[in-house]
Design a protein around this motif. Structure first.
Motif, PDB file in Angstrom:
ATOM      1  N   GLY A   1      10.670 -76.609 100.781  1.00 17.38           N
ATOM      2  CA  GLY A   1       9.869 -77.825 100.933  1.00 17.38           C
ATOM      3  C   GLY A   1       8.494 -77.402 101.384  1.00 17.38           C
ATOM      4  O   GLY A   1       8.353 -76.774 102.416  1.00 17.38           O
ATOM      5  N   ASP A   2       7.492 -77.742 100.605  1.00 15.70           N
ATOM      6  CA  ASP A   2       6.187 -77.171 100.931  1.00 15.70           C
ATOM      7  C   ASP A   2       5.054 -78.037 100.407  1.00 15.70           C
ATOM      8  O   ASP A   2       5.258 -79.043  99.770  1.00 15.70           O
TER       9      ASP A   2
ATOM     10  N   SER B   1       4.476 -76.281  96.047  1.00 14.50           N
ATOM     11  CA  SER B   1       5.386 -77.166  95.322  1.00 14.50           C
ATOM     12  C   SER B   1       5.191 -77.031  93.819  1.00 14.50           C
ATOM     13  O   SER B   1       6.154 -77.052  93.051  1.00 14.50           O
TER      14      SER B   1
ATOM     15  N   TYR C   1       7.060 -74.017  92.641  1.00 12.70           N
ATOM     16  CA  TYR C   1       8.489 -74.310  92.611  1.00 12.70           C
ATOM     17  C   TYR C   1       8.826 -75.157  91.389  1.00 12.70           C
ATOM     18  O   TYR C   1       9.799 -74.915  90.687  1.00 12.70           O
TER      19      TYR C   1
ATOM     20  N   VAL D   1      14.236 -83.724  96.822  1.00 10.19           N
ATOM     21  CA  VAL D   1      13.143 -83.349  97.707  1.00 10.19           C
ATOM     22  C   VAL D   1      13.188 -84.208  98.967  1.00 10.19           C
ATOM     23  O   VAL D   1      13.457 -85.404  98.894  1.00 10.19           O
TER      24      VAL D   1
ATOM     25  N   SER E   1       3.403 -83.208  98.626  1.00 12.41           N
ATOM     26  CA  SER E   1       4.506 -82.249  98.521  1.00 12.41           C
ATOM     27  C   SER E   1       5.499 -82.661  97.438  1.00 12.41           C
ATOM     28  O   SER E   1       6.321 -81.867  97.002  1.00 12.41           O
TER      29      SER E   1
END
Lengths: 183, 183
Positions: free
Chosen positions: A8-9, A14, A17, A32, A40
């Motif tokens: 989680g960023d 993100s 990812y 998420v 995010s």
């Protein structure tokens, strides 16, 4: 060396990812957590036909720690998540996790997101009731994706597993078919 | 087939992630979102010498969406996360993410977690000030792990990268050394 793994960023990470999950691994959806807010989550929303599943009101005991906190406007955190996140994507790109253990909260949730799919874990091993979920959470299109994992994969620990898991899956399927008649 | 990837989960699944990260991959820490509460975090806490880094007040714009929401007790969500999570682990197992862009909020945070390490992203590319972070966030042991990523890895796009990145890293190191003199 200190190896750190983040889950989680923020935006730029993100986005990386999202590319890995949706392009390279060709996964269909990513669940998420909403804690870090819009930037995010939005990087996961730029892939056609891919879904973001946002945690709203989860099935576990810890859901009471923060998700039910009421703010000064009288809104609970999970309600704020449902309300605000609708500005980020429509119901063809986003769905929400709502635990089967949350009972009548499905009524409150349907007032905010009448048309969205809800992904519902927590029937079976966690004690959620499929009947209650359908009663309070189903919309005119059904709108529910109800998941049973442990009730099936842990149905038996012996060599009878295949048969036992098949039977457990069929039982859930039949219960669902029964509920779908009410549509 | 529908392939779904979950990031952040309830107890039994968190336990499997924890085993993978800490035992198989031998990673030193995992950053976890607090949204799902205690039983989503505690499985990561049963590994000696391994750290959980809990998101508290992040550096991104979306930190304003939910983390600053004030509840009926007058407590902001990130403050509730800091307060409640101290019942889950001590300052030798848990640290918190606080963005360098949050300025004087570090003062409020140090009132709740005076002794914990704070992991601080957001200097450099995101515009956070190292000086401000240290002024309001440093404790008597320093207590800060300040991270610069993009400021270094994107320092240059040409073949001069190695030299430019070295220089950017050294600049940050010197700024940090300056701040550490104030301890």
């Amino acid at each position: 060396m200190f190896f750190e793994l983040k889950r989680g960023d923020l935006g730029n990470t993100s986005a990386m990812y999202a590319r890995t999950f949706f392009e390279e691994l060709d996964i269909d959806s990513v669940t998420v957590a909403p804690y870090m807010g819009e930037d995010s989550v939005t990087p996961f929303l730029s892939y056609e036909g891919k879904w973001v599943i946002l945690l709203a009101l989860t099935s576990n005991k810890g859901s009471h720690d923060f998700q039910l906190t009421t703010d000064t406007e009288g809104e609970r955190l999970f309600e704020k998540v449902l309300r605000k996140s609708q500005q980020w994507a429509d119901d063809q790109q986003m769905m929400y996790v709502v635990g089967a253990t949350q009972g009548r909260a499905f009524e409150d949730i349907r007032k905010i997101v009448p048309h969205h799919f809800l992904l519902v874990p927590g029937i079976g091993a966690q004690g959620g009731s499929l009947e209650e979920v359908c009663k309070y959470g189903m919309n005119s299109q059904c709108g529910l994706i109800v998941n049973s994992s442990r009730g099936i994969i842990y149905a038996d620990k012996t060599e009878r597993f295949a048969e036992a898991a098949r039977q457990a899956a069929q039982e859930v399927q039949q219960q669902m078919a029964e509920q779908l008649k009410k549509l």
